[in-house]
Scaffold this motif. Structure first.
Motif, PDB file in Angstrom:
ATOM      1  N   LEU A 147       0.808  -1.282  -0.026  1.00  0.00           N
ATOM      2  CA  LEU A 147       0.088   0.081  -0.044  1.00  0.00           C
ATOM      3  C   LEU A 147       0.837   1.221  -0.152  1.00  0.00           C
ATOM      4  CD1 LEU A 147      -2.207  -1.172   3.071  1.00  0.00           C
ATOM      5  CD2 LEU A 147      -2.805  -1.401   0.565  1.00  0.00           C
ATOM      6  N   GLY A 148       0.411   2.207  -0.733  1.00  0.00           N
ATOM      7  CA  GLY A 148       1.017   3.557  -0.642  1.00  0.00           C
ATOM      8  C   GLY A 148      -0.098   4.723  -0.391  1.00  0.00           C
TER       9      GLY A 148
ATOM     10  N   GLU B 160      -1.827   8.529  -0.038  1.00  0.00           N
ATOM     11  CA  GLU B 160      -1.897   9.973  -0.385  1.00  0.00           C
ATOM     12  C   GLU B 160      -2.840  10.648   0.532  1.00  0.00           C
ATOM     13  OE1 GLU B 160      -1.778  10.782  -4.877  1.00  0.00           O
ATOM     14  OE2 GLU B 160      -2.122   8.494  -4.704  1.00  0.00           O
TER      15      GLU B 160
ATOM     16  N   GLU C 201      -0.579  17.908   0.412  1.00  0.00           N
ATOM     17  CA  GLU C 201      -0.691  16.434  -0.004  1.00  0.00           C
ATOM     18  C   GLU C 201       0.781  15.783   0.361  1.00  0.00           C
ATOM     19  OE1 GLU C 201      -2.121  15.334  -3.889  1.00  0.00           O
ATOM     20  OE2 GLU C 201      -0.872  13.682  -4.059  1.00  0.00           O
TER      21      GLU C 201
ATOM     22  N   VAL D 235       2.689  11.972   0.410  1.00  0.00           N
ATOM     23  CA  VAL D 235       2.422  10.976  -0.560  1.00  0.00           C
ATOM     24  C   VAL D 235       3.693  10.033   0.222  1.00  0.00           C
ATOM     25  CG1 VAL D 235       2.818   9.949  -2.782  1.00  0.00           C
ATOM     26  CG2 VAL D 235       2.012  12.351  -2.332  1.00  0.00           C
ATOM     27  N   SER D 236       3.319   8.951   0.405  1.00  0.00           N
ATOM     28  CA  SER D 236       4.239   7.791   1.233  1.00  0.00           C
ATOM     29  C   SER D 236       4.755   6.933   0.038  1.00  0.00           C
ATOM     30  CB  SER D 236       3.304   6.869   2.145  1.00  0.00           C
ATOM     31  OG  SER D 236       2.727   5.827   1.268  1.00  0.00           O
ATOM     32  N   GLU D 237       5.982   6.236   0.176  1.00  0.00           N
ATOM     33  CA  GLU D 237       6.509   5.185  -0.546  1.00  0.00           C
ATOM     34  C   GLU D 237       5.608   4.135  -0.444  1.00  0.00           C
ATOM     35  OE1 GLU D 237       9.812   5.295  -2.400  1.00  0.00           O
ATOM     36  OE2 GLU D 237       9.169   7.295  -2.303  1.00  0.00           O
ATOM     37  N   PRO D 238       5.786   3.220  -1.505  1.00  0.00           N
ATOM     38  CA  PRO D 238       4.817   2.002  -1.303  1.00  0.00           C
ATOM     39  C   PRO D 238       5.736   1.024  -0.276  1.00  0.00           C
ATOM     40  CG  PRO D 238       5.831   1.911  -3.461  1.00  0.00           C
ATOM     41  CD  PRO D 238       6.353   3.195  -2.768  1.00  0.00           C
TER      42      PRO D 238
ATOM     43  N   ASN E  70      -3.603   3.754  -2.499  1.00  0.00           N
ATOM     44  CA  ASN E  70      -2.777   2.704  -3.655  1.00  0.00           C
ATOM     45  C   ASN E  70      -2.753   1.167  -3.302  1.00  0.00           C
ATOM     46  OD1 ASN E  70      -2.221   4.877  -6.102  1.00  0.00           O
ATOM     47  ND2 ASN E  70      -1.651   5.804  -4.051  1.00  0.00           N
ATOM     48  N   VAL E  71      -3.225   0.358  -3.993  1.00  0.00           N
ATOM     49  CA  VAL E  71      -3.364  -0.920  -3.343  1.00  0.00           C
ATOM     50  C   VAL E  71      -2.682  -1.786  -4.542  1.00  0.00           C
ATOM     51  CG1 VAL E  71      -4.651  -2.804  -2.801  1.00  0.00           C
ATOM     52  CG2 VAL E  71      -5.467  -0.488  -2.121  1.00  0.00           C
ATOM     53  N   SER E  72      -1.781  -2.705  -4.279  1.00  0.00           N
ATOM     54  CA  SER E  72      -1.396  -3.609  -5.197  1.00  0.00           C
ATOM     55  C   SER E  72      -0.991  -5.052  -4.493  1.00  0.00           C
ATOM     56  CB  SER E  72      -0.176  -3.425  -5.824  1.00  0.00           C
ATOM     57  OG  SER E  72       1.112  -3.296  -5.231  1.00  0.00           O
TER      58      SER E  72
ATOM     59  N   LEU F 129       6.819  -5.049  -7.895  1.00  0.00           N
ATOM     60  CA  LEU F 129       5.620  -4.507  -7.221  1.00  0.00           C
ATOM     61  C   LEU F 129       4.561  -4.963  -8.348  1.00  0.00           C
ATOM     62  CD1 LEU F 129       6.252  -1.221  -5.574  1.00  0.00           C
ATOM     63  CD2 LEU F 129       6.051  -3.579  -4.597  1.00  0.00           C
TER      64      LEU F 129
ATOM     65  N   ARG G 106      -0.900  -1.159  -9.600  1.00  0.00           N
ATOM     66  CA  ARG G 106      -1.767  -0.686  -8.459  1.00  0.00           C
ATOM     67  C   ARG G 106      -3.025  -0.288  -8.867  1.00  0.00           C
ATOM     68  NH1 ARG G 106      -0.573   5.529  -8.211  1.00  0.00           N
ATOM     69  NH2 ARG G 106       0.787   5.770  -9.828  1.00  0.00           N
TER      70      ARG G 106
ATOM     71  N   GLU H   4      -5.857   2.980  -7.399  1.00  0.00           N
ATOM     72  CA  GLU H   4      -5.968   3.946  -6.426  1.00  0.00           C
ATOM     73  C   GLU H   4      -7.398   3.999  -5.845  1.00  0.00           C
ATOM     74  OE1 GLU H   4      -4.128   7.509  -7.529  1.00  0.00           O
ATOM     75  OE2 GLU H   4      -5.477   8.687  -6.040  1.00  0.00           O
TER      76      GLU H   4
HETATM   77  P1  ADP Z   1      -0.337   9.461  -8.964  1.00  0.00           P
HETATM   78  O1  ADP Z   1      -0.589  10.996  -9.157  1.00  0.00           O
HETATM   79  O2  ADP Z   1      -0.525   8.555 -10.003  1.00  0.00           O
HETATM   80  O3  ADP Z   1      -1.160   8.793  -7.839  1.00  0.00           O
HETATM   81  P2  ADP Z   1       1.774   9.606  -6.965  1.00  0.00           P
HETATM   82  O4  ADP Z   1       3.081   9.738  -7.109  1.00  0.00           O
HETATM   83  O5  ADP Z   1       0.894  10.905  -6.375  1.00  0.00           O
HETATM   84  O6  ADP Z   1       1.088   9.257  -8.439  1.00  0.00           O
HETATM   85  O7  ADP Z   1       1.159   8.707  -6.041  1.00  0.00           O
HETATM   86  C1  ADP Z   1       1.441   7.319  -5.997  1.00  0.00           C
HETATM   87  C2  ADP Z   1       1.336   6.622  -4.911  1.00  0.00           C
HETATM   88  O8  ADP Z   1       1.073   5.276  -5.103  1.00  0.00           O
HETATM   89  C3  ADP Z   1       2.411   6.858  -3.671  1.00  0.00           C
HETATM   90  O9  ADP Z   1       1.683   6.580  -2.541  1.00  0.00           O
HETATM   91  C4  ADP Z   1       3.087   5.251  -3.941  1.00  0.00           C
HETATM   92  O10 ADP Z   1       3.603   4.821  -2.774  1.00  0.00           O
HETATM   93  C5  ADP Z   1       2.006   4.587  -4.531  1.00  0.00           C
HETATM   94  N1  ADP Z   1       2.356   3.465  -5.000  1.00  0.00           N
HETATM   95  C6  ADP Z   1       2.902   3.390  -6.399  1.00  0.00           C
HETATM   96  N2  ADP Z   1       3.235   2.114  -6.713  1.00  0.00           N
HETATM   97  C7  ADP Z   1       2.581   1.370  -6.098  1.00  0.00           C
HETATM   98  C8  ADP Z   1       2.340  -0.174  -5.961  1.00  0.00           C
HETATM   99  N3  ADP Z   1       2.844  -0.974  -6.923  1.00  0.00           N
HETATM  100  N4  ADP Z   1       1.464  -0.818  -5.191  1.00  0.00           N
HETATM  101  C9  ADP Z   1       0.946   0.292  -4.115  1.00  0.00           C
HETATM  102  N5  ADP Z   1       1.105   1.426  -4.127  1.00  0.00           N
HETATM  103  C10 ADP Z   1       2.125   2.277  -4.911  1.00  0.00           C
END
Ligand code: ADP
Ligand code: ZN
Ligand code: MG
Length: 485
Positions: A10-11, A13, A156, A158-161, A200-202, A211, A214, A216
């Motif tokens: 999960l990541g 926003e 906004e 935003v976390s890493e996945p 964001n779910v994968s 990964l 995903r 959203e």
């Molecule tokens: P977008 O504008 O396309 O949503 P962002 O960069 O704003 O792109 O947000 C991407 C979000 O999705 C981040 O929180 C990231 O951690 C998450 N993310 C990216 N790839 C994956 C993945 N494979 N599985 C789950 N979450 C992901």
């Protein structure tokens, strides 16, 4: 492969509304609940020729949040136009930040099941909120647009996945929310949408390095809905893969009535935002002096507070975390402890009441601490009455309920409702004698060696005394009258 053979990734926003009094690019009020379009002007209505100017406080709040989360504050950042058409967006674009956000990196730290977790942030940027479409306004079913929210400042985040389960996601969000609320930059209200989260779910085969694709998910305004949405989505993606299909990257809407997610739009179209630097605003330059001043003025953050409660007051980790995780509750706790004028012993009692009966009453009434009629001084007074033996456990519960409801003082409630604990030995002895006389068979069995019956007699005495007997005195009196087995 069963569900257990997949990793969930999960990541998040998060969009957090900033608690400025005026909007991000004009002087209109951000106050909630006004008549539609009462808080608008040529800038947030997007009238031709109107130009935005940046609210300095938005930058200061973004810097504060960035510092508290360990981000690198960027000396120069750039606003960008994110172009899309929707009726609640009068300019036809949202002013946001894209390639050069104000904060990079950082992390959110939280505990999960006793383990310390640290989930990295990608970025934090500043942007404006959109308005709100209002449907079925009149009998003819017409719709309208309320632009009071248009131009309200957002961060906004935003976390890493890196989140591995929905439990982690919930703890991450609670920890992040607690930091923002403690900083005074956000009110943390999921239900009203001032703290919103897209997930964001994968999924991927267990242990796989790459990964999965995903999706959203949007439209979850409580932790319960987040849970439902993510759990549904994980199952859906696993089923797609199991059936030999491929998960498509798309934006999906959570439907709370059905507990399902539904495809809203495919990601390809959505990505076509034609970002470009906002020509009407110069780059944002953050003076190092501003950063230094913000750093010096940071308040105690929730995790530091929890640690202090553990180390200085001896609160168990779970209790300390619960209190420190809700900044308003933490302020209440500090004020109650100060009012008690006592140390660790009172702290533990106050914490137990706060996390126990007070939390229950707050939940039932739906009241936030700032709206409680119970004051910190009143809770301290109640704990003092308990310590002094003036009121016992069951009585204290009743007193608390009355104080929470009416705001009365605990001592007054004890007096008016006759809830004072009875410690008078002669009065208690009289009841004990009556109880023993009424149960000769049990007395016989106790004296023959059935020690467990002690509890029965004590219970009978307490019942006769309507729970007001001092338990220690009652116990001693019963034992004395029975004689040892
Ligand atoms: P977008 O504008 O396309 O949503 P962002 O960069 O704003 O792109 O947000 C991407 C979000 O999705 C981040 O929180 C990231 O951690 C998450 N993310 C990216 N790839 C994956 C993945 N494979 N599985 C789950 N979450 C992901
Ligand atoms: Zn305005
Ligand atoms: Mg996104």
């Amino acid at each position: 492969m069963p569900l257990a053979d997949f990793d969930v990734v999960l990541g998040l926003e998060v969009h957090a509304q900033l608690l400025t009094r005026s909007k991000i690019f004009c002087g209109c009020s951000t106050a909630f609940g006004a008549e539609p379009n009462a808080h608008t002007c040529p800038v947030c209505l997007a009238l031709p020729g109107a130009l935005p100017w940046l609210n300095r406080e938005v930058v200061e709040m973004a810097v504060r949040a960035g510092l508290a989360l360990g981000c690198a504050i960027q000396p120069t950042s750039v606003f960008a136009r994110k172009n899309y058409f929707y009726p609640d967006l009068p300019k036809g674009y949202q002013i946001s930040q894209y390639e050069r956000p104000i904060c990079l990196g950082g992390a959110v730290e939280f505990d999960l099941g006793g383990e310390e977790r640290r989930v990295r942030l990608t970025r934090i940027h500043m942007e404006e909120d959109a308005g709100k479409n209002l449907h079925d306004l009149a009998a003819d079913g017409s719709s309208g647009v309320d632009l009071n929210r248009a131009g309200v400042p957002l961060l906004e985040i935003v976390s890493e996945p890196e989140l591995r389960s929905v439990d982690e996601a919930v703890e991450y969000l609670k920890a992040l929310r607690a930091v923002l609320v403690a900083l005074g930059v956000n009110d943390g209200n999921l239900e009203e949408g001032s703290f919103r989260c897209d997930a964001n779910v994968s999924v991927k085969p267990r242990g796989a390095a790459r990964l999965g694709q995903r999706c959203e998910i949007k439209n979850m305004n409580s932790f319960r809905f987040l849970r439902q949405a993510v759990e549904f989505e994980v199952r859906r993606q696993v089923e797609v893969i199991e059936a030999g299909g491929k998960v498509e990257q798309e934006t999906r809407l959570f439907d709370p009535a059905r507990g399902e997610t539904r495809a809203m739009r495919s990601k390809e179209e959505a990505h076509d935002y034609r970002y470009f630097p906002e020509p009407d605003l110069p780059p944002v330059r953050v003076d190092p002096a501003l950063v230094a001043a913000a750093r010096a003025a940071l308040p105690e953050l929730p995790r530091a507070r929890a640690r202090r409660y553990q180390e200085r007051l001896g609160l168990p980790a779970a209790d300390a975390g619960l209190i420190a995780g809700e900044p308003e509750v933490a302020r209440f706790f500090d004020a109650a402890l100060e009012a008690s004028g006592k140390g660790a012993e009172a702290a533990r009692r106050i914490a137990n009441w706060l996390n126990g009966d007070v939390a229950r009453l707050a939940n039932e009434s739906g009241l936030a601490p700032r709206d409680w009629r119970l004051s910190p001084g009143a809770l301290a007074e109640l704990v003092g009455l308990i310590e002094a033996g003036t009121v016992g456990g069951p009585g204290a519960k009743q007193v608390l309920e009355e104080c929470f409801r009416s705001g009365a003082s605990p001592a007054a409630v004890v007096r008016e409702k006759g809830l004072a604990q009875v410690s008078d030995a002669a009065a208690i002895d009289a009841v004990v004698e009556r109880v023993l006389a009424a149960s000769p068979a049990e007395v016989e069995r106790y004296r023959a060696g059935n020690a467990k019956l002690l509890g029965f007699f004590v219970g009978q005495v307490m019942k006769e005394m309507k729970g007001k007997g001092n338990p220690a005195v009652v116990n001693a009196a019963v034992k004395k009258k029975l004689g040892g087995p």
